[in-house]
Design a protein around this motif. Sequence first.
Motif, PDB file in Angstrom:
ATOM      1  N   TYR A 174       0.931  -1.067   0.041  1.00 27.97           N
ATOM      2  CA  TYR A 174      -0.056   0.062  -0.078  1.00 27.97           C
ATOM      3  C   TYR A 174       0.889   1.307   0.013  1.00 27.97           C
ATOM      4  O   TYR A 174       0.385   2.351  -0.557  1.00 27.97           O
ATOM      5  CB  TYR A 174      -1.014  -0.145   1.120  1.00 27.97           C
ATOM      6  CG  TYR A 174      -2.173  -0.894   0.730  1.00 27.97           C
ATOM      7  CD1 TYR A 174      -3.080  -0.560  -0.006  1.00 27.97           C
ATOM      8  CD2 TYR A 174      -2.374  -2.017   1.573  1.00 27.97           C
ATOM      9  CE1 TYR A 174      -4.207  -1.459  -0.450  1.00 27.97           C
ATOM     10  CE2 TYR A 174      -3.369  -3.030   1.260  1.00 27.97           C
ATOM     11  CZ  TYR A 174      -4.558  -2.311   0.208  1.00 27.97           C
ATOM     12  OH  TYR A 174      -5.275  -3.423  -0.157  1.00 27.97           O
TER      13      TYR A 174
ATOM     14  N   LEU B 191       1.688   1.854  -3.415  1.00 27.67           N
ATOM     15  CA  LEU B 191       0.670   2.259  -4.366  1.00 27.67           C
ATOM     16  C   LEU B 191       0.371   3.911  -3.930  1.00 27.67           C
ATOM     17  O   LEU B 191       0.302   4.679  -4.911  1.00 27.67           O
ATOM     18  CB  LEU B 191      -0.769   1.720  -3.865  1.00 27.67           C
ATOM     19  CG  LEU B 191      -0.765   0.244  -4.515  1.00 27.67           C
ATOM     20  CD1 LEU B 191      -2.339  -0.294  -3.913  1.00 27.67           C
ATOM     21  CD2 LEU B 191      -0.646   0.214  -6.016  1.00 27.67           C
TER      22      LEU B 191
ATOM     23  N   LEU C  80      -1.488   6.112  -6.413  1.00 26.59           N
ATOM     24  CA  LEU C  80      -2.800   5.406  -6.799  1.00 26.59           C
ATOM     25  C   LEU C  80      -3.818   5.443  -5.666  1.00 26.59           C
ATOM     26  O   LEU C  80      -5.088   5.052  -6.182  1.00 26.59           O
ATOM     27  CB  LEU C  80      -2.380   4.199  -7.277  1.00 26.59           C
ATOM     28  CG  LEU C  80      -1.476   3.982  -8.733  1.00 26.59           C
ATOM     29  CD1 LEU C  80      -0.861   2.447  -8.661  1.00 26.59           C
ATOM     30  CD2 LEU C  80      -2.364   4.259  -9.646  1.00 26.59           C
ATOM     31  N   ILE C  81      -3.612   5.698  -4.709  1.00 30.48           N
ATOM     32  CA  ILE C  81      -4.159   5.713  -3.423  1.00 30.48           C
ATOM     33  C   ILE C  81      -4.045   6.834  -2.585  1.00 30.48           C
ATOM     34  O   ILE C  81      -2.982   7.523  -2.730  1.00 30.48           O
ATOM     35  CB  ILE C  81      -4.236   4.506  -2.594  1.00 30.48           C
ATOM     36  CG1 ILE C  81      -2.819   4.178  -2.078  1.00 30.48           C
ATOM     37  CG2 ILE C  81      -4.872   3.094  -3.301  1.00 30.48           C
ATOM     38  CD1 ILE C  81      -2.925   3.094  -0.946  1.00 30.48           C
ATOM     39  N   ASP C  82      -5.352   7.221  -1.852  1.00 32.17           N
ATOM     40  CA  ASP C  82      -4.973   8.499  -1.165  1.00 32.17           C
ATOM     41  C   ASP C  82      -4.320   8.211   0.392  1.00 32.17           C
ATOM     42  O   ASP C  82      -3.946   9.292   1.027  1.00 32.17           O
ATOM     43  CB  ASP C  82      -6.445   8.959  -0.689  1.00 32.17           C
ATOM     44  CG  ASP C  82      -6.976   9.404  -2.028  1.00 32.17           C
ATOM     45  OD1 ASP C  82      -6.513   9.550  -2.928  1.00 32.17           O
ATOM     46  OD2 ASP C  82      -8.307   9.443  -2.046  1.00 32.17           O
ATOM     47  N   ASP C  83      -4.269   7.093   0.826  1.00 34.31           N
ATOM     48  CA  ASP C  83      -4.048   6.841   2.171  1.00 34.31           C
ATOM     49  C   ASP C  83      -3.143   5.290   2.344  1.00 34.31           C
ATOM     50  O   ASP C  83      -3.704   4.378   1.865  1.00 34.31           O
ATOM     51  CB  ASP C  83      -5.320   6.602   3.163  1.00 34.31           C
ATOM     52  CG  ASP C  83      -5.104   6.509   4.503  1.00 34.31           C
ATOM     53  OD1 ASP C  83      -3.765   6.208   4.894  1.00 34.31           O
ATOM     54  OD2 ASP C  83      -5.995   6.336   5.114  1.00 34.31           O
TER      55      ASP C  83
ATOM     56  N   ASN D 159      -5.544   0.111   7.469  1.00 33.96           N
ATOM     57  CA  ASN D 159      -6.956   0.010   8.302  1.00 33.96           C
ATOM     58  C   ASN D 159      -7.423  -1.409   8.588  1.00 33.96           C
ATOM     59  O   ASN D 159      -6.425  -2.363   8.122  1.00 33.96           O
ATOM     60  CB  ASN D 159      -7.944   0.741   7.388  1.00 33.96           C
ATOM     61  CG  ASN D 159      -8.025   0.248   6.175  1.00 33.96           C
ATOM     62  OD1 ASN D 159      -7.767  -0.964   5.736  1.00 33.96           O
ATOM     63  ND2 ASN D 159      -8.419   1.190   5.191  1.00 33.96           N
TER      64      ASN D 159
END
Lengths: 252, 252
Positions: A104, A107, A112-115, A119
Amino acid sequence: MFAEILTIGDELLSGHTIDSNSAFIAQKLTERGYWVKRKTTVGDDVKEIVAAVSEILQRRPELLVISGGLGPTHDDVTALAVAEALKKELLLNEEALRRIESFYKSLYERGLIDDPDLNDARRKMAYIPEGAELLRNEVGAAPGFYIQKGPTKIFVLPGMPKEMKAMLENEVLPRIAGKRFIQKKLLAEITDESKLAPILSEAIEKFGVRIHSSPKGFGRYIGIIIFGENEEIIENAKRFMEEKGIVFEQGW
Amino acid sequence: MFAEILTIGDELLSGHTIDSNSAFIAQKLTERGYWVKRKTTVGDDVKEIVAAVSEILQRRPELLVISGGLGPTHDDVTALAVAEALKKELLLNEEALRRIESFYKSLYERGLIDDPDLNDARRKMAYIPEGAELLRNEVGAAPGFYIQKGPTKIFVLPGMPKEMKAMLENEVLPRIAGKRFIQKKLLAEITDESKLAPILSEAIEKFGVRIHSSPKGFGRYIGIIIFGENEEIIENAKRFMEEKGIVFEQGW
């Protein structure tokens, strides 16, 4: 060496997705000399998966390949269900967690992702049954795992085709026996498949080969696949059928 | 209303053919409000088919659709196996025989086969289990059949996609209950499916809908299908998710 395949996903049962994964797995296992005796598909439902896995294990295959339901969403329950079917705890695997974290992160760094943070949904993927061995996912987030139950080697792979294929090639095939089973594809030039039937039966009986025939409409050709332990056996079976009047052409 | 699908064919287990038939059947049944709970595939083997059919009937689905293995070749053993699973005799069906005869006659007249006569392999297709109702094949030779066992309506269809599809549309769907189950396909604009999970779970709980989500890589969009009894329920579930911050776009 007999094998079964279990694919998991609601989208396979609503017809929104054609199950090409199980065909790919079947092909690779067949090439390795496994006889895939059954394929099963159930939805993303713990009870259904537990039932299917338990029934398959009762048939005692040498190999069970499961694909689908390892992701982060609410309906990805495969790891939990497999653990339950095997009466094992789900345990956090530290290596899996590290790999998911760095996946992640990468990414995120690529925009590609905000966070990038882990989680609960992402962390969930790091749990695998007690005693299972981690299978690396070089292409996506969800790791797979391998666990033995009685005579059965169980491999659990993600459902995204790209991830499943990479894991099957790199992590599963090297762990299973490697005898090659030869197959030869031929076109039989004959106008009616029903005339072929007694000749195929005779060849199967006489040479111990397996033969699949696929009707290709009612044209001049019928697709034939001969499976045998070596080239010579297949060649002999082919020659026998030619002597009975079948004209073969190469491949299809 | 729950349903199962059984597809039969060695070529499906060797991976030479991708089982698109079962996806087509699943889609049609889902549209009619059936919940397809399981798909099974076995080879052209009487024992395997008998075992699979018997296990499915023990789960007491309202509907079982079987496809494949009705043709004239040596490995087409489905009618025989289904009869055995139901403990019924296979009986010659005169109407089926007449239809098969005229089918081959017409192929012969069109120059597609050399011989219009009914040999044993062709005649075999006219045998269906005692008490079964014939299903017409408008596109090929092998008739299908319909038989009830306990709570389960069993439909047995050919495996050639063109023949299976025509028979499903013309012979099966008119014989089963017709409630429509609404589904809506949406694209959710969200960069991470794992963030979606708790919102989907809440909507499922609150509105009694079913939701499938399909990861489409790690791009901006995730495919969503909402299933519900009517438009209003689906609209309410959608609005609820929008209020939670999901941005939807139409279709995919």
